[in-house]
Structures are given as C-alpha cells and as structure tokens.
Write an enzyme that holds these catalytic residues in place. Structure first.
Site, PDB file in Angstrom:
ATOM      1  N   VAL A 159      17.611 -32.397  33.848  1.00 41.91           N
ATOM      2  CA  VAL A 159      16.444 -32.593  35.154  1.00 41.91           C
ATOM      3  C   VAL A 159      15.229 -32.136  34.375  1.00 41.91           C
ATOM      4  O   VAL A 159      15.035 -31.045  33.724  1.00 41.91           O
ATOM      5  CB  VAL A 159      17.631 -30.643  35.653  1.00 41.91           C
ATOM      6  N   GLU A 160      14.713 -33.033  34.918  1.00 35.25           N
ATOM      7  CA  GLU A 160      13.303 -33.746  35.080  1.00 35.25           C
ATOM      8  C   GLU A 160      12.346 -32.332  35.442  1.00 35.25           C
ATOM      9  O   GLU A 160      12.238 -32.726  37.173  1.00 35.25           O
ATOM     10  CB  GLU A 160      12.728 -34.833  34.043  1.00 35.25           C
TER      11      GLU A 160
END
Length: 501
Positions: free
Chosen positions: A85-86
């Site tokens: 999850v950037e």
C-alpha cells in the site's frame, strides 16, 4: 453427435442461459466488463451502485485478481504482483488503506527504506561506509528536489516536460547519469524500483513529486497475509457479487477462462467473442485489460480503433517489474532492526540489485526476494529458472564472501512480460506525453469504454490508481447512459476543452 460438437453446443447454451438469467433479473443497459482485476471489479461496483446492474464479467485467467496474485512458495503465500500500500500517513487517506488495515486486517509491515544506506554491498563483498552512502543518497535526493521545483515552474500542459535523466544532467552535470556502482544502484533504488523503467525514459513533470506520496503520505506498507492482497478485490466485489464462505467472489456473472479475442461495436451495441467460440452481446463493453494487452494483438477491435486512440495506447510504456523468490536451507544474511532491505552495487546497472528479507514477515521461512526490472526482467524471463538461480546465488556469494552461502533449494520467477494476458507489470508515464494523451487513453470509442491503472490520471501504476480508475471510467459511462453527456478530451497545450475526434 461428435463429443467436441456436443461440448461446444453445451458451452453456447450455458452462455445463453447466463445471459438470459441476467437480463431477466436485471433489466436495463447490459454491460460486459473484460477483466476481473481491481479496475474491472471497481468499475462494476460503481455501475451497480448507479443502477446499471445487468453486468457480465469475462476473465481470461482462472482466477479473480488480475495483477494482484498470491502464490504459494516454500509453504507461504507470497505476492508475485502488487505488494505494497503505497502512500500511507498523509493528510488524505489512501482508499486502499482502510480495507487493508481496518476492515480486513491484513497483516502488513511498514517498509524501512531509510535503512538501505546501511546495507549497500560492494560488488566483491563488504559494506560501503554508511556515512558515505548517506552523502551520495542525500545528493541524489537533492537533485530530485531540484527537479520537483523545476516541475512547479513548467507549463501545466506538459509541453515543457523533460526526462528524469535530463534533469539529472541539468543539476548534477552527469551526461550519462550516475556511473559508479554505488551511484547507479542508489539511482536504481530511487527511480527504477518505483517506476520499473530507467530515468532516461520516465517523465520528470509527472513523477517528481509523485502524486501518491504528495496526496497520501510517504510511508509504504508491505502486505504479507496468507489470504493475499487480492482479498481486497474480493471485498470490493462482495458489494454486488456473490461470494463463497471464504469471502471469495463466486458469482455466475463472473466467467473465468474466457479469453476475449474480438470486440465488434457499432452505434447499436457490442458483440464480444471469446477464444472458446462463445459470443456475448451487450449495449456497452468496459475493457479493463492491462495496457500491455491493448498494445498486443490479443484483442481485435472491429472496426479498428481510430488513429488517435491507437496512438495514445502506444505512446505509454508498460513496465516490467519482476520479483524473484529464492528459498534456502538456512538463513545466512543479517536480520534484525534496519536489515529488511540490502543492496548489491554492481557495475552492471540493475543486476540483482534490490534484495529483501522476509524474516520479519515470515520468521523461519528462509526466503529472500530480489527485484529486477525492464531489460533485466525480459532477459531473465527468456532463460531457465536454474540459470537465474545460479546468477542470483553467485551475487549473494559475492556480497557475503566470508559466509557459507548454500545453494538455493527453490526459486519462483513470475513472467508478467511473457504472459499474453498481461504483457508487463504496470504502466509508466514516459517523457513526451501529457494529460491530453491520458484523456485519449481513457476516452471511450463509441460503446467501447476503457479502464485500468494506466487510465488513472494521477496514480497510474498503483493499486489505488486501478481502483479509482474503475470508478472514473464507470462515471464516464454513467454520464453517457443517464445524462447523454459525452466525455471531453482537454486541449493539449491550453485549457480549452475539445471533444476527441
């Protein structure tokens, strides 16, 4: 009747039964979605919520999830596609983050990328001095910050855009970019490891600063859950599709192993033909395949897509990002705080440079992940896994010359580029295109609509980009169906709005 004919007839009847049942249960515009990845499932939910419920999803593979895909390796499920999850920790919330961290509570770990400077290994073994590495890293980031400032001075249209390498030449006075093993691997870590392509082809204006980090935060959280990162796609789909007891999509409106080979369209509707000889009619079709598939000859459009559309498709890049998993009979690499990532500074740029230990996520698994991209990915996909294993283990023995590095016992090499259903990992924004071409990329052609992470104006290449792109593309269709509003393509070099023709 011959058995083959009987089987074909049964398939046609089954398809017709699916179509008639759907039409009876959900009157209204009929929409076929090609692809059951994040964008396709997201678009379907948006259409469903808007009242367009006569949906059929055709998926080429035997699973839902697209490029979010878990694979059992060495007794653990690893992510061979999307993994992070950037964009976490900012003022705005990444839409993926609440599902991962709160709703589904997927195991995830903050990636300590800052510690890389203390774990850079020389080509023939031994660590670089951490203070010296930090100096070189600070210089690279300083140049990047100057590039970000330059971006703010550029015309918003993108007509002044340059490549990241041109920016490096401008501010660091290096005609060929970084050239020493250390500077090359740090450059690779900053750019290639993120965008899957080198700075010479990547747009400065559309990556510096990265919209994901600016909008959602600088942290990146690594998902390591046995249910798989893909479970968030099943969760999104569960809002309008039936699921099994494990929460996985198991709906008769989602047909697997349906390889779409032809889409015929006119002003009355569309006909989608699959490789098994089936045909499906609808009022509209939403194509959510990867950019790489659109650039290939897998799907034939009849009539051919107009020139402006075809050129837009081919102007963007499909990057190749390969995560190679290696299992060993014992652990020989350092572990502990600040030891999650380690780096190999080769004279050959991009050669088995980025390593990650799974000791924190999967204690005792004795699994390492090494990432390669671009030309190295394509080279490795063409050779045997045994050869790749030998190369990777040789690199590890160079890194740790005073340690007993055993042979690996297993290897897994995803082949996204060779897979005709993907033809790469995710899109990259190259120099020379701007949001005008992005509008063209996502613009519909008659009753044929397009979605996918590559159509996300700000977050292409990311999971949240794929999710938001599905919503955006569905809205384009909804506006046409319910309001008779055509999608408008903005002018290339000014603020005027012009319809794509």
């Amino acid at each position: 009747m011959k058995p083959s004919v009987a089987v074909a007839l049964a398939a046609v009847l089954l398809a017709a039964q699916h179509a008639s049942l759907a039409e009876a249960a959900y009157p209204g515009p009929r929409v076929i979605i090609v692809g059951a990845g994040m964008s396709g499932i997201s678009a379907g939910k948006r259409l469903w919520d808007a009242g367009i419920r006569n949906l059929l999803i055709l998926e080429a593979t035997d699973r839902v999830g697209g490029r979010m895909h878990k694979h059992n390796f060495g007794g653990i499920n690893v992510e061979i596609g999307a993994n992070w999850v950037e964009g976490v920790g900012g003022d705005k919330v990444n839409p993926i983050w609440p599902w991962v961290n709160s709703t589904l509570k997927l195991r995830n770990f903050r990636s300590d990328f800052d510690s890389v400077v203390g774990n850079v290994y020389k080509e023939n073994g031994g660590l670089y001095d951490e203070d010296y590495v930090q100096q070189r890293m600070d210089l690279a980031y300083e140049v990047g910050e100057k590039g970000a400032n330059l971006t703010e001075m550029m015309d918003p249209s993108g007509k002044d855009d340059i490549s990241i390498m041109a920016m490096q030449r401008l501010f660091n006075h290096e005609p060929n970019g970084p050239t020493t093993p250390l500077d090359m691997v740090l450059d690779y870590f900053i750019y290639d490891y993120e965008f899957a392509e080198p700075p010479r082809v990547t747009s400065l204006q559309n990556t510096q600063p990265t919209a994901t980090n600016t909008d959602f935060g600088e942290d990146n959280n690594f998902v390591a859950d046995q249910r798989g990162f893909e479970s968030i796609i099943h969760y999104v789909g569960s809002n309008y599709l039936r699921t099994d007891n494990n929460g996985n999509i198991a709906d008769r409106r989602v047909l697997l192993n349906k390889v779409v080979r032809q889409i015929t369209y006119n002003d009355r509707g569309v006909v989608v033909k699959t490789e098994d000889g089936s045909s499906y009619r609808a009022d509209y079709v939403m194509v959510s395949t990867s950019l790489g598939v659109l650039q290939s000859d897998l799907i034939e459009f009849k009539p051919q897509l107009p020139f402006w559309k075809t050129v837009a498709i081919y102007r963007f890049d499909m990057g190749v990002y390969t995560k190679i998993f290696l299992k060993f009979p014992k652990r020989f690499w350092p572990v502990g705080e600040g030891k999650q990532f380690f780096v190999y500074a080769s004279t050959r740029r991009g050669y088995y440079g980025m390593w990650q230990s799974f000791e924190r996520e999967y204690p005792g698994a004795n699994v390492l992940l090494v990432t390669v991209t671009d030309d190295e990915s394509r080279r490795i996909e063409r050779q045997s896994d045994n050869q790749t294993m030998a190369e990777a283990v040789a690199v590890l023995r160079n890194m740790f010359p005073d340690v007993d590095v055993p042979d690996a016992t297993d290897i897994y090499v995803p082949r996204w580029w060779s897979n005709r259903f993907f033809k790469g990992a995710y899109s990259n924004w190259p120099v020379g295109v701007n949001r005008y071409e992005y509008d063209q990329l996502r613009a519909p052609v008659g009753r044929v609509y397009f979605t996918g992470e590559h159509t996300s104006e700000h977050y292409n290449g990311y999971v949240h980009g794929a999710y938001l792109a599905g919503i955006d593309s569905a809205d384009i269709m909804i506006n046409k169906v319910f309001k008779n509003q055509d999608f408008k393509v903005r002018g290339k070099y000014d603020a005027q709005v012009a319809e794509a023709k």
